[in-house]
Design an enzyme around this catalytic site. Structure first.
Site, PDB file in Angstrom:
ATOM      1  N   HIS A  13       3.966  43.798 -12.673  1.00 47.38           N
ATOM      2  CA  HIS A  13       3.839  44.616 -13.908  1.00 47.38           C
ATOM      3  C   HIS A  13       2.895  43.883 -14.870  1.00 47.38           C
ATOM      4  O   HIS A  13       3.277  42.889 -15.481  1.00 47.38           O
ATOM      5  CB  HIS A  13       5.205  44.803 -14.572  1.00 47.38           C
ATOM      6  CG  HIS A  13       5.156  45.683 -15.783  1.00 47.38           C
ATOM      7  ND1 HIS A  13       6.019  46.735 -15.971  1.00 47.38           N
ATOM      8  CD2 HIS A  13       4.346  45.682 -16.880  1.00 47.38           C
ATOM      9  CE1 HIS A  13       5.745  47.332 -17.120  1.00 47.38           C
ATOM     10  NE2 HIS A  13       4.735  46.703 -17.706  1.00 47.38           N
ATOM     11  N   HIS A  15      -0.527  44.310 -17.845  1.00 41.44           N
ATOM     12  CA  HIS A  15      -1.513  45.052 -18.649  1.00 41.44           C
ATOM     13  C   HIS A  15      -2.793  44.238 -18.725  1.00 41.44           C
ATOM     14  O   HIS A  15      -2.769  43.103 -19.239  1.00 41.44           O
ATOM     15  CB  HIS A  15      -0.983  45.285 -20.064  1.00 41.44           C
ATOM     16  CG  HIS A  15       0.259  46.107 -20.092  1.00 41.44           C
ATOM     17  ND1 HIS A  15       0.249  47.476 -20.193  1.00 41.44           N
ATOM     18  CD2 HIS A  15       1.570  45.754 -19.980  1.00 41.44           C
ATOM     19  CE1 HIS A  15       1.496  47.936 -20.162  1.00 41.44           C
ATOM     20  NE2 HIS A  15       2.310  46.898 -20.030  1.00 41.44           N
ATOM     21  N   LEU A  16      -3.892  44.808 -18.224  1.00 42.45           N
ATOM     22  CA  LEU A  16      -5.178  44.093 -18.267  1.00 42.45           C
ATOM     23  C   LEU A  16      -6.126  44.666 -19.306  1.00 42.45           C
ATOM     24  O   LEU A  16      -7.152  44.049 -19.594  1.00 42.45           O
ATOM     25  CB  LEU A  16      -5.874  44.161 -16.901  1.00 42.45           C
ATOM     26  CG  LEU A  16      -5.306  43.290 -15.778  1.00 42.45           C
ATOM     27  CD1 LEU A  16      -6.073  43.562 -14.481  1.00 42.45           C
ATOM     28  CD2 LEU A  16      -5.379  41.811 -16.130  1.00 42.45           C
ATOM     29  N   ARG A  17      -5.808  45.874 -19.822  1.00 44.36           N
ATOM     30  CA  ARG A  17      -6.722  46.573 -20.744  1.00 44.36           C
ATOM     31  C   ARG A  17      -8.064  46.829 -20.059  1.00 44.36           C
ATOM     32  O   ARG A  17      -8.131  46.934 -18.844  1.00 44.36           O
ATOM     33  CB  ARG A  17      -6.909  45.791 -22.063  1.00 44.36           C
ATOM     34  CG  ARG A  17      -5.631  45.255 -22.685  1.00 44.36           C
ATOM     35  CD  ARG A  17      -4.614  46.312 -23.041  1.00 44.36           C
ATOM     36  NE  ARG A  17      -3.540  45.741 -23.845  1.00 44.36           N
ATOM     37  CZ  ARG A  17      -2.312  46.223 -23.877  1.00 44.36           C
ATOM     38  NH1 ARG A  17      -1.947  47.263 -23.129  1.00 44.36           N
ATOM     39  NH2 ARG A  17      -1.409  45.674 -24.656  1.00 44.36           N
ATOM     40  N   ASN A  41      -1.818  52.353 -18.985  1.00 46.58           N
ATOM     41  CA  ASN A  41      -1.786  52.871 -20.369  1.00 46.58           C
ATOM     42  C   ASN A  41      -3.023  52.458 -21.163  1.00 46.58           C
ATOM     43  O   ASN A  41      -2.941  51.841 -22.214  1.00 46.58           O
ATOM     44  CB  ASN A  41      -0.488  52.450 -21.089  1.00 46.58           C
ATOM     45  CG  ASN A  41      -0.329  50.950 -21.228  1.00 46.58           C
ATOM     46  OD1 ASN A  41      -0.860  50.181 -20.427  1.00 46.58           O
ATOM     47  ND2 ASN A  41       0.384  50.517 -22.252  1.00 46.58           N
ATOM     48  N   LYS A  99       3.529  55.641 -13.042  1.00 47.13           N
ATOM     49  CA  LYS A  99       4.267  55.092 -14.174  1.00 47.13           C
ATOM     50  C   LYS A  99       4.756  56.194 -15.101  1.00 47.13           C
ATOM     51  O   LYS A  99       3.962  57.003 -15.592  1.00 47.13           O
ATOM     52  CB  LYS A  99       3.356  54.118 -14.937  1.00 47.13           C
ATOM     53  CG  LYS A  99       3.996  53.480 -16.169  1.00 47.13           C
ATOM     54  CD  LYS A  99       5.090  52.482 -15.813  1.00 47.13           C
ATOM     55  CE  LYS A  99       5.857  52.003 -17.022  1.00 47.13           C
ATOM     56  NZ  LYS A  99       5.420  50.731 -17.544  1.00 47.13           N
ATOM     57  N   HIS A 136       9.392  53.088 -17.499  1.00 44.15           N
ATOM     58  CA  HIS A 136       9.708  52.445 -18.778  1.00 44.15           C
ATOM     59  C   HIS A 136      11.035  53.070 -19.208  1.00 44.15           C
ATOM     60  O   HIS A 136      11.061  54.197 -19.690  1.00 44.15           O
ATOM     61  CB  HIS A 136       8.606  52.677 -19.816  1.00 44.15           C
ATOM     62  CG  HIS A 136       8.886  51.944 -21.097  1.00 44.15           C
ATOM     63  ND1 HIS A 136       8.178  50.846 -21.516  1.00 44.15           N
ATOM     64  CD2 HIS A 136       9.853  52.122 -22.035  1.00 44.15           C
ATOM     65  CE1 HIS A 136       8.683  50.390 -22.652  1.00 44.15           C
ATOM     66  NE2 HIS A 136       9.702  51.154 -22.990  1.00 44.15           N
ATOM     67  N   HIS A 174      10.698  45.968 -16.395  1.00 46.46           N
ATOM     68  CA  HIS A 174      11.161  45.045 -17.441  1.00 46.46           C
ATOM     69  C   HIS A 174      12.573  45.345 -17.916  1.00 46.46           C
ATOM     70  O   HIS A 174      12.805  45.666 -19.073  1.00 46.46           O
ATOM     71  CB  HIS A 174      10.195  44.986 -18.634  1.00 46.46           C
ATOM     72  CG  HIS A 174       9.640  46.308 -19.089  1.00 46.46           C
ATOM     73  ND1 HIS A 174      10.419  47.396 -19.371  1.00 46.46           N
ATOM     74  CD2 HIS A 174       8.349  46.701 -19.312  1.00 46.46           C
ATOM     75  CE1 HIS A 174       9.635  48.390 -19.752  1.00 46.46           C
ATOM     76  NE2 HIS A 174       8.379  48.002 -19.718  1.00 46.46           N
ATOM     77  N   LEU A 219       8.348  45.647 -26.179  1.00 49.72           N
ATOM     78  CA  LEU A 219       9.274  46.723 -25.842  1.00 49.72           C
ATOM     79  C   LEU A 219       9.495  46.755 -24.340  1.00 49.72           C
ATOM     80  O   LEU A 219       8.505  46.693 -23.608  1.00 49.72           O
ATOM     81  CB  LEU A 219       8.727  48.076 -26.325  1.00 49.72           C
ATOM     82  CG  LEU A 219       8.832  48.287 -27.845  1.00 49.72           C
ATOM     83  CD1 LEU A 219       8.074  49.536 -28.269  1.00 49.72           C
ATOM     84  CD2 LEU A 219      10.291  48.383 -28.297  1.00 49.72           C
ATOM     85  N   ASP A 247       4.766  41.835 -17.559  1.00 51.19           N
ATOM     86  CA  ASP A 247       4.484  42.711 -18.697  1.00 51.19           C
ATOM     87  C   ASP A 247       3.564  42.013 -19.700  1.00 51.19           C
ATOM     88  O   ASP A 247       3.586  42.330 -20.896  1.00 51.19           O
ATOM     89  CB  ASP A 247       5.770  43.184 -19.378  1.00 51.19           C
ATOM     90  CG  ASP A 247       5.546  44.442 -20.214  1.00 51.19           C
ATOM     91  OD1 ASP A 247       4.505  45.090 -20.047  1.00 51.19           O
ATOM     92  OD2 ASP A 247       6.420  44.757 -21.054  1.00 51.19           O
ATOM     93  N   HIS A 251      -2.647  41.849 -27.285  1.00 50.48           N
ATOM     94  CA  HIS A 251      -3.022  42.575 -28.514  1.00 50.48           C
ATOM     95  C   HIS A 251      -3.703  41.564 -29.412  1.00 50.48           C
ATOM     96  O   HIS A 251      -3.256  40.411 -29.487  1.00 50.48           O
ATOM     97  CB  HIS A 251      -1.783  43.093 -29.255  1.00 50.48           C
ATOM     98  CG  HIS A 251      -1.079  44.227 -28.580  1.00 50.48           C
ATOM     99  ND1 HIS A 251      -1.474  45.532 -28.721  1.00 50.48           N
ATOM    100  CD2 HIS A 251      -0.016  44.246 -27.748  1.00 50.48           C
ATOM    101  CE1 HIS A 251      -0.675  46.321 -28.005  1.00 50.48           C
ATOM    102  NE2 HIS A 251       0.216  45.560 -27.405  1.00 50.48           N
ATOM    103  N   ALA A 263       3.676  46.278 -30.191  1.00 46.62           N
ATOM    104  CA  ALA A 263       4.594  45.671 -29.211  1.00 46.62           C
ATOM    105  C   ALA A 263       3.789  45.093 -28.059  1.00 46.62           C
ATOM    106  O   ALA A 263       2.914  45.762 -27.520  1.00 46.62           O
ATOM    107  CB  ALA A 263       5.552  46.731 -28.695  1.00 46.62           C
TER     108      ALA A 263
HETATM  109  O1  DOR Z   1       5.677  45.422 -25.335  1.00 49.29           O
HETATM  110  C1  DOR Z   1       5.070  46.215 -24.645  1.00 49.29           C
HETATM  111  N1  DOR Z   1       3.722  46.245 -24.624  1.00 49.29           N
HETATM  112  N2  DOR Z   1       5.769  47.086 -23.928  1.00 49.29           N
HETATM  113  C2  DOR Z   1       5.180  48.085 -23.259  1.00 49.29           C
HETATM  114  O2  DOR Z   1       5.874  48.849 -22.644  1.00 49.29           O
HETATM  115  C3  DOR Z   1       3.710  48.279 -23.333  1.00 49.29           C
HETATM  116  C4  DOR Z   1       3.022  47.032 -23.672  1.00 49.29           C
HETATM  117  C5  DOR Z   1       1.571  47.224 -24.088  1.00 49.29           C
HETATM  118  O3  DOR Z   1       0.860  47.984 -23.417  1.00 49.29           O
HETATM  119  O4  DOR Z   1       1.150  46.593 -25.047  1.00 49.29           O
HETATM  120 ZN    ZN Z   2       4.348  47.059 -19.704  1.00 45.10          ZN
END
Ligand code: DOR
Ligand code: ZN
Length: 345
Positions: A13, A15-17, A41, A99, A136, A174, A219, A247, A251, A263
């Site tokens: 799990h 996130h690479l953006r 996402n 997802k 999620h 998560h 989150l 996860d 940011h 989050a």
């Molecule tokens: O804390 C989180 N950040 N929870 C998520 O489900 C998404 C993630 C994000 O994409 O920043």
């Molecule tokens: Zn996530």
């Protein structure tokens, strides 16, 4: 134990953006992990096989030359997703899950699913072609206390869903609570969960230690100590349906240190090291390899990795900030020490 060699792990799990941020965070993951399940996402979200194929190409192009890393792509489920898209996703060979974000549950979840029942024809197709559903697991109902959102989601949505689709493979992403652990432990073979490093290492006090701590906000939100202890027990139990999913979610600092902070916790810079700390804290380092390197591929029906990594018990200090593209970001444990280090060859 001061040195630990394990089969190379995978991150189930991540996130690479995209764009510059992708280029700056990917090396942290590729140094440690052989594969990762890539969250869809983005803005706009990755809702089609074509978009996933293009995103995959951008990830491969951003990899450091020496890296041996495979992105395992996912589709972002919306109420417009069709059974035909599921068949195409399965046929692609590079999409490994779909997802489900409840609409508005978290970062870039606005196009998620408002009424889960509308997706039942899609779940039927996923069950038929055997494509896992990654969830999620939090309700968005503002009446529900934020600390209860996972338990209520399981009861209201997940239990009915798995009764209706008993063969569908489901990953409760998560998981953060006793309810999530109990859901997996009492469930059949096709139900699993990932666990993050932050939920193994911190409880909700970390959000308010001497003042508000936006870099500990993610989150699902951190929970009370009782739940952390249950997660640690589950992760170190050897149970085959709990596995590693960081996860890690970058940011920029300004978006977190804000009146309405985002989050997400960035942990990719020390991901496997954090898990080693958590497992060592309960004297269970001998259970790390199965959690990090075996249970995930077994569940996703992929081969286990054949190479290895070595961790050394050496303190090091995490930088105060790193760059996500052009913006500074604050990694987990910034300015403090981590007890394990990845050995360099
Ligand atoms: O804390 C989180 N950040 N929870 C998520 O489900 C998404 C993630 C994000 O994409 O920043
Ligand atoms: Zn996530």
């Amino acid at each position: 134990m001061h040195r630990l060699t394990i089969t190379r792990p995978d991150d189930w799990h991540l996130h690479l953006r995209d764009g510059d941020v992708l280029g700056s965070v990917l090396p942290d993951t590729a140094r440690r992990f052989r594969r990762a399940i890539i969250m869809p996402n983005l803005k706009p979200p990755v809702t089609t096989v074509e978009a996933a194929a293009e995103y995959r190409e951008r990830i491969l192009a951003a990899l450091p030359e020496e890296a041996d890393f495979e992105p395992l792509m996912t589709l972002y489920l919306t109420e417009a997703t069709t059974p035909g898209m599921i068949e195409a996703a399965k046929a692609s060979g590079f999409i490994h899950g779909v997802k489900l974000y409840p609409a508005g549950a978290t970062t870039n979840a606005a196009s998620g699913v408002a009424d889960i029942r509308r997706c039942y024809p899609v779940f039927e197709a996923m069950q038929r072609v055997d494509l896992p559903l990654l969830v999620h697991g939090e309700v968005t109902d503002p009446e529900v206390d934020i600390f209860d959102r996972e338990a209520v989601f399981i009861e209201r949505h997940l239990q009915p869903l798995i009764r209706e689709f008993p063969e569908l493979r489901v990953v409760l992403e998560h998981t953060t609570t006793e309810s999530g652990v109990e859901f997996v432990e009492s469930g059949p073979e096709n139900i699993a969960a990932t666990i993050t490093p932050q939920h193994l290492l911190y409880n909700r006090n970390a959000l308010f230690a001497g003042g508000i701590r936006p870099h500990h906000y993610c989150l699902p939100v951190l929970k009370r100590e009782r739940h952390r202890q249950t997660l640690l027990r589950a992760a170190t139990s050897g149970h085959p349906r709990f596995f590693l999913g960081t996860d890690s979610a970058p940011h920029p600092r300004h978006a977190k240190e804000s009146a309405c902070g985002c989050a997400g916790i960035y942990s990719a810079h020390a991901a496997i090291e954090f898990y080693a700390e958590a497992f060592a804290s309960v004297d269970a380092l001998d259970k790390l390899e199965a959690f990090a390197s075996f249970h995930g591929p077994d569940f996703y029906r992929l081969p286990r990795n054949t190479d290895s990594i070595t961790l050394e018990r050496v303190d090091w200090t995490v930088p105060e900030a790193v760059l996500f593209g052009h913006d500074p970001g604050v990694p987990l444990r910034a300015g403090e020490t981590v007890a394990w280090q990845l050995a360099r060859y």
